[in-house]
Design a protein around this motif. Structure first.
Motif: not given
Length: 164
Positions: A112, A116, A142-143, A146-147, A158, A164
């Protein structure tokens, strides 16, 4: 010394190819995992590395075709020859640096935060006018990535597990 209008573009193209090769080399160091996932953690970075190498090769081919051509105004004074734009070295350096920093930092600070920084670095390379908005949108991207990868079953490092 002969003038080669594509010289700067050739240097830039070689830099893009080297960046793609460096990224491909870093990908070989990534653990692949032992699951049944069809798309492993190497797929998307490998796709980007291949794209960089192909784009750099195309740019190099285009720049070498200008070898032997006259400068934008040839000896006859013909103004119809389009000028060859100069390479954007600042942007290239910023993009290269942020991609390499992302590759180096992803294991240390997590996906993350490194993503970012990557997104924000690309914004800086493009010289966007709204830095605060760039920071916020880069974090959101970025979030979201990631998810999305987590939902696809791809394990990414993470920073703060579960958050995050």
């Amino acid at each position: 010394m002969t003038h080669w209008p594509g010289r700067h573009q050739a240097y830039l193209a070689i830099g893009v190819i080297v960046l793609g090769l460096a990224m491909a080399l870093q990908i070989t160091q990534m653990p692949t995992g032992g699951g049944y996932a069809r798309v492993g953690p190497n797929f998307f970075p490998g796709l980007i590395a291949a794209g960089l190498i192909i784009a750099g090769g195309a740019l190099l081919l285009k720049s070498t075709r200008s070898l032997g051509h006259a400068s934008p105004t040839d000896e006859t004074g013909d103004e119809g020859v389009p000028p060859v734009p100069e390479a954007e070295w600042r942007g290239f350096a910023l993009v290269s640096g942020t991609v390499l920093a992302h590759l180096a930092l992803i294991g240390l600070i997590g996906f993350t935060l490194s993503a970012w920084l990557l997104c924000y670095g690309i914004c800086r390379a493009l010289d966007t006018p709204r830095r605060t908005l760039d920071l916020i949108l880069s974090l959101g991207l970025a979030l979201g990535l990631f998810h999305t990868f987590r939902a696809l079953g791809v394990n990414l490092p993470a920073f703060i597990p579960g958050v995050l």
